[in-house]
Motif scaffolding. Structure first.
Motif, PDB file in Angstrom:
ATOM      1  N   GLN A   1       0.830  -1.202   0.000  1.00 51.69           N
ATOM      2  CA  GLN A   1       0.000   0.000   0.000  1.00 51.69           C
ATOM      3  C   GLN A   1       0.867   1.257   0.000  1.00 51.69           C
ATOM      4  N   THR A   2       0.305   2.317  -0.577  1.00 53.06           N
ATOM      5  CA  THR A   2       1.036   3.581  -0.742  1.00 53.06           C
ATOM      6  C   THR A   2       0.432   4.677   0.122  1.00 53.06           C
ATOM      7  N   VAL A   3       1.305   5.486   0.706  1.00 54.55           N
ATOM      8  CA  VAL A   3       0.901   6.689   1.419  1.00 54.55           C
ATOM      9  C   VAL A   3       1.498   7.886   0.687  1.00 54.55           C
ATOM     10  N   VAL A   4       0.657   8.825   0.290  1.00 55.04           N
ATOM     11  CA  VAL A   4       1.128  10.059  -0.340  1.00 55.04           C
ATOM     12  C   VAL A   4       1.072  11.158   0.711  1.00 55.04           C
ATOM     13  N   LEU A   5       2.213  11.822   0.939  1.00 59.62           N
ATOM     14  CA  LEU A   5       2.327  12.861   1.952  1.00 59.62           C
ATOM     15  C   LEU A   5       2.336  14.233   1.281  1.00 59.62           C
ATOM     16  N   ILE A   6       1.445  15.101   1.713  1.00 60.28           N
ATOM     17  CA  ILE A   6       1.313  16.441   1.120  1.00 60.28           C
ATOM     18  C   ILE A   6       1.687  17.481   2.173  1.00 60.28           C
ATOM     19  N   HIS A   7       2.708  18.265   1.880  1.00 63.47           N
ATOM     20  CA  HIS A   7       3.149  19.279   2.841  1.00 63.47           C
ATOM     21  C   HIS A   7       2.290  20.537   2.728  1.00 63.47           C
ATOM     22  N   GLY A   8       2.547  21.498   3.599  1.00 66.48           N
ATOM     23  CA  GLY A   8       1.791  22.742   3.604  1.00 66.48           C
ATOM     24  C   GLY A   8       2.431  23.804   2.723  1.00 66.48           C
ATOM     25  N   MET A   9       1.743  24.926   2.607  1.00 66.03           N
ATOM     26  CA  MET A   9       2.272  26.031   1.829  1.00 66.03           C
ATOM     27  C   MET A   9       3.538  26.584   2.479  1.00 66.03           C
TER      28      MET A   9
ATOM     29  N   PHE B   1       4.748   0.935   4.648  1.00 69.51           N
ATOM     30  CA  PHE B   1       4.089   1.425   3.437  1.00 69.51           C
ATOM     31  C   PHE B   1       5.100   1.932   2.416  1.00 69.51           C
ATOM     32  N   HIS B   2       4.666   1.930   1.163  1.00 70.81           N
ATOM     33  CA  HIS B   2       5.355   2.692   0.122  1.00 70.81           C
ATOM     34  C   HIS B   2       5.016   4.156   0.372  1.00 70.81           C
ATOM     35  N   VAL B   3       6.021   4.974   0.595  1.00 74.95           N
ATOM     36  CA  VAL B   3       5.813   6.385   0.932  1.00 74.95           C
ATOM     37  C   VAL B   3       6.224   7.261  -0.244  1.00 74.95           C
ATOM     38  N   VAL B   4       5.311   8.128  -0.662  1.00 73.47           N
ATOM     39  CA  VAL B   4       5.587   9.090  -1.729  1.00 73.47           C
ATOM     40  C   VAL B   4       5.493  10.494  -1.149  1.00 73.47           C
ATOM     41  N   MET B   5       6.567  11.259  -1.312  1.00 69.53           N
ATOM     42  CA  MET B   5       6.585  12.670  -0.934  1.00 69.53           C
ATOM     43  C   MET B   5       6.875  13.493  -2.182  1.00 69.53           C
ATOM     44  N   PHE B   6       6.335  14.690  -2.256  1.00 69.62           N
ATOM     45  CA  PHE B   6       6.637  15.546  -3.401  1.00 69.62           C
ATOM     46  C   PHE B   6       6.548  17.008  -2.979  1.00 69.62           C
ATOM     47  N   ASP B   7       7.299  17.834  -3.684  1.00 69.48           N
ATOM     48  CA  ASP B   7       7.228  19.279  -3.455  1.00 69.48           C
ATOM     49  C   ASP B   7       6.089  19.858  -4.288  1.00 69.48           C
TER      50      ASP B   7
END
Length: 263
Positions: free
Chosen positions: A22-30, A49-55
Motif C-alpha cells: 500500500q502507498t501513502v502520499v504525503l502532502i506538505h503545507g504552503m 508502506f510505500h511512501v511518496v513525498m513531493f514538493d
C-alpha cells in the motif's frame, strides 16, 4: 533527487519502500517542502508502506508557476502525480494547507483514496489561521536547517539559505498563492462532508488556533476520529515520532484487512 514530469510540470519527488503493498502520499503545507516529512515521519511510515513525498509547485525543487494554487488545481496535481507513478489507490496525509488539498482530493476522487489523515488543516475563512501559515514558514525554515545539519552532518551553506529565501519571496510576491487561498475561504462551509467516503483521522495540536476547525470537521465527517497532540500548529516539528506512529497505527487497520482478504 528525482524530478519527474507531471502534466508537463517538473515535480521533485522522493519515494521510500517502493515494494510495499500500500502507498501513502504525503502532502506538505504552503511555504514548506517535502522535508517536513522526509527526516522523521516518512522513515517510520516506510516500515509498513510505500511512501511518496513531493514538493508542491514552486516549492522545494519543483518547477515554479505564478498561478494555480486553488484547491481544484492542487488536488488535480495530486491525482496526476498518482497517475504518472501508476498508483491506482493510496492513503493521503496532508498537513496545514496540504490537509485541505487532501480533503478536496478525497471528495473529488473517493475511489482513488483508501484512508485520509488531515493534520492541522486551517479554516481558510479565518484570517488568523491564514496568518499562521505565514508564521509557520519561518519556523519551518529553522526546522529544515536544523534537520539538514543533524542528518547530513553538513552545515547548510549561505547559498542554500538564500535559495530558500528566494523561494519564499517568489511565493509571497509573484504568485497568486495568497489570492487563491482567500478564494477558497468558503471551502469548508460549502462542502457536504457527510459525503466524504474514506475513514479519516484528524490530528490537531492541543494549543493550536486551528483546533476548533478540527473539532468542527470531526462533527461533520461521518467516519472520523480526532487525535489531539501536545503542541500547536507545528506538531509535525514538535512531535514527529508520535505523529508518525499514530498515523501508522491508524493506517495499519487497512493492512490487517488486506491480509485477511488474502488469507
Amino acid at each position: 533527487m528525482p524530478i519527474i514530469s507531471v502534466n508537463d510540470k517538473k515535480v521533485h519527488i522522493q519515494e521510500l519502500n517502493k515494494g510495499a503493498e500500500q502507498t501513502v502520499v504525503l502532502i506538505h503545507g504552503m511555504f514548506s517542502n517535502l522535508s517536513i516529512y522526509y527526516f522523521n515521519i516518512a522513515p517510520i511510515l516506510a516500515k509498513h508502506f510505500h511512501v511518496v513525498m513531493f514538493d508542491l509547485k514552486s516549492h522545494g525543487m519543483s518547477e515554479r508557476f505564478t498561478d494555480g494554487y486553488d484547491l481544484e488545481n492542487m488536488s488535480s496535481d495530486v491525482l496526476a502525480l498518482m497517475d504518472v507513478l501508476e498508483i491506482e489507490k493510496a492513503h493521503l496525509v496532508g498537513y496545514s494547507f496540504g490537509g485541505l488539498i487532501s480533503l478536496k482530493t478525497a471528495l473529488k476522487a473517493p475511489n482513488r483514496i483508501n484512508q485520509l489523515v488531515v493534520i492541522e488543516a486551517p479554516d481558510p475563512q479565518d484570517e488568523k489561521a491564514r496568518n499562521i501559515i505565514d508564521e509557520y514558514s519561518k519556523e519551518f525554515l529553522e526546522h529544515y536547517v536544523a534537520n539538514f545539519t543533524d542528518t547530513t552532518k553538513v552545515q547548510m551553506g549561505k547559498r542554500q539559505m538564500e535559495k530558500n529565501h528566494r523561494m519564499y519571496e517568489f511565493l509571497f510576491n509573484q504568485t497568486s498563492i495568497k489570492a487563491d487561498m482567500i478564494k477558497e475561504k468558503h471551502f469548508l462551509s460549502e462542502v457536504d462532508f457527510s459525503e466524504l467516503k474514506p475513514s479519516t483521522m484528524l490530528m490537531y495540536g492541543e494549543d493550536s488556533n486551528c483546533r476548533p476547525t478540527g473539532e468542527w470537521l470531526n462533527s461533520q465527517i461521518g467516519n472520523s476520529d480526532i487525535q489531539l497532540i501536545q503542541g500547536d500548529h507545528n506538531i509535525p516539528i514538535q512531535e514527529p515520532v508520535l505523529i508518525a506512529e499514530t498515523i501508522a497505527h491508524f493506517l495499519s487497520k487497512s493492512l490487517k484487512t488486506l491480509s485477511q482478504n488474502h488469507g
